[in-house]
Design an enzyme around this catalytic site. Sequence first.
Site, PDB file in Angstrom:
ATOM      1  N   LYS A  52       0.842  -1.200   0.000  1.00 54.78           N
ATOM      2  CA  LYS A  52       0.000   0.000   0.000  1.00 54.78           C
ATOM      3  C   LYS A  52       0.877   1.249   0.000  1.00 54.78           C
ATOM      4  CE  LYS A  52      -3.780  -2.501   2.102  1.00 54.78           C
ATOM      5  NZ  LYS A  52      -4.500  -2.925   3.279  1.00 54.78           N
ATOM      6  N   GLN A  96      -4.730  -1.765   9.529  1.00 53.82           N
ATOM      7  CA  GLN A  96      -4.622  -3.095   8.926  1.00 53.82           C
ATOM      8  C   GLN A  96      -5.211  -4.159   9.858  1.00 53.82           C
ATOM      9  OE1 GLN A  96      -3.311  -3.553   5.716  1.00 53.82           O
ATOM     10  NE2 GLN A  96      -4.065  -5.636   5.948  1.00 53.82           N
ATOM     11  N   ASP A 119     -11.305   2.363   3.588  1.00 53.57           N
ATOM     12  CA  ASP A 119     -11.601   0.933   3.469  1.00 53.57           C
ATOM     13  C   ASP A 119     -13.117   0.702   3.347  1.00 53.57           C
ATOM     14  OD1 ASP A 119      -9.433  -0.779   3.321  1.00 53.57           O
ATOM     15  OD2 ASP A 119      -9.056  -0.761   5.482  1.00 53.57           O
TER      16      ASP A 119
END
Length: 284
Positions: A52, A96, A119
């Site tokens: 990422k 994460q 997200d």
Amino acid sequence: MAKIIDGKVISAAVKEEVAKEVAELKAQGIIPGLAVIIVGDDPASRVYVNNKKKACEQLGMLSREYTMPAETTEEELLSLIKELNTDPEINGILCQLPLPSHLNEELVINTIIPEKDVDAFHPHNVGKIMIGNYDFLPCTPAGIMEMLKYENIDITGKECVVIGRSNIVGKPMSMLLLHKNGTVTVCHSRTKNLKEVCLRADILVAAVGRANFVTADMVKEGAVVIDVGINRLENGKLCGDVNFAEVEPKASYITPVPGGVGPMTIATLMKNTLTAAKKQNGAK
Ligand code: NAD
């Protein structure tokens, strides 16, 4: 023989578009910024976070990583998120997953403000996805929709079967297919007649997390097969949820692992960060 849907090629096209828009924003003095928080030392999470970060840098975005030890307290993690919520340089925040078991994932997700929730896990964004009026789409399902679009695969009226009902993949995937007029069935660990249901699928999405779970006898001739799974075999190799060697000859289209859905997830994250930066700065 199936056409291989190449996630590397399609994600590169998406990223190229994002990079162009990032350059335009930069000319207005706006640099999209993504903060990635990683707690603990899960090796798979480490790989995802590195990828990422690399993508951000490649596209000219600001990338900030926060590595926290496994014993980080909930208070420490929430306090960092709250700081980032008001940080003007940061447009997107992601933590994460999975988190160490003493941390409450739901609370963490709910603490990221919806505007920076790139997200799309916050209940506010999940609700908007359900209604079909959204700012951000969850990265993996949206990446899959982009693949289907790129290959001109029409979804309207098709039998779509999604195996897996997680909040991250299965549920939002089924919703996006429904928005595109698919007839959607969601299967899960309690589904009784899985093989029969899968055999109906014109579009079959496997998001189970079990190596080689989908075998040729579960796939209709000519089906489009999307493999979301990322499983590590004993020999260290990555493998999807679909038994590729068996299924590929029967499918019309299939995604490989690696090089399929994975790269699309990151490309969508970049797109979401760009969207967030534009919205927060009132840019078009
Ligand atoms: P999860 O463990 O949260 O969900 C798995 C789902 O599979 C559950 O809903 C469960 O009901 C279902 N399931 C389990 N056993 C089953 C069975 N025998 N029959 C039918 N259904 C069954 O996993 P997840 O987060 O949705 O991820 C699924 C897979 O996708 C994992 O391998 C994960 O690593 C991978 N993944 C890949 C990407 C990517 O970018 N490619 C992104 C997210 C997840």
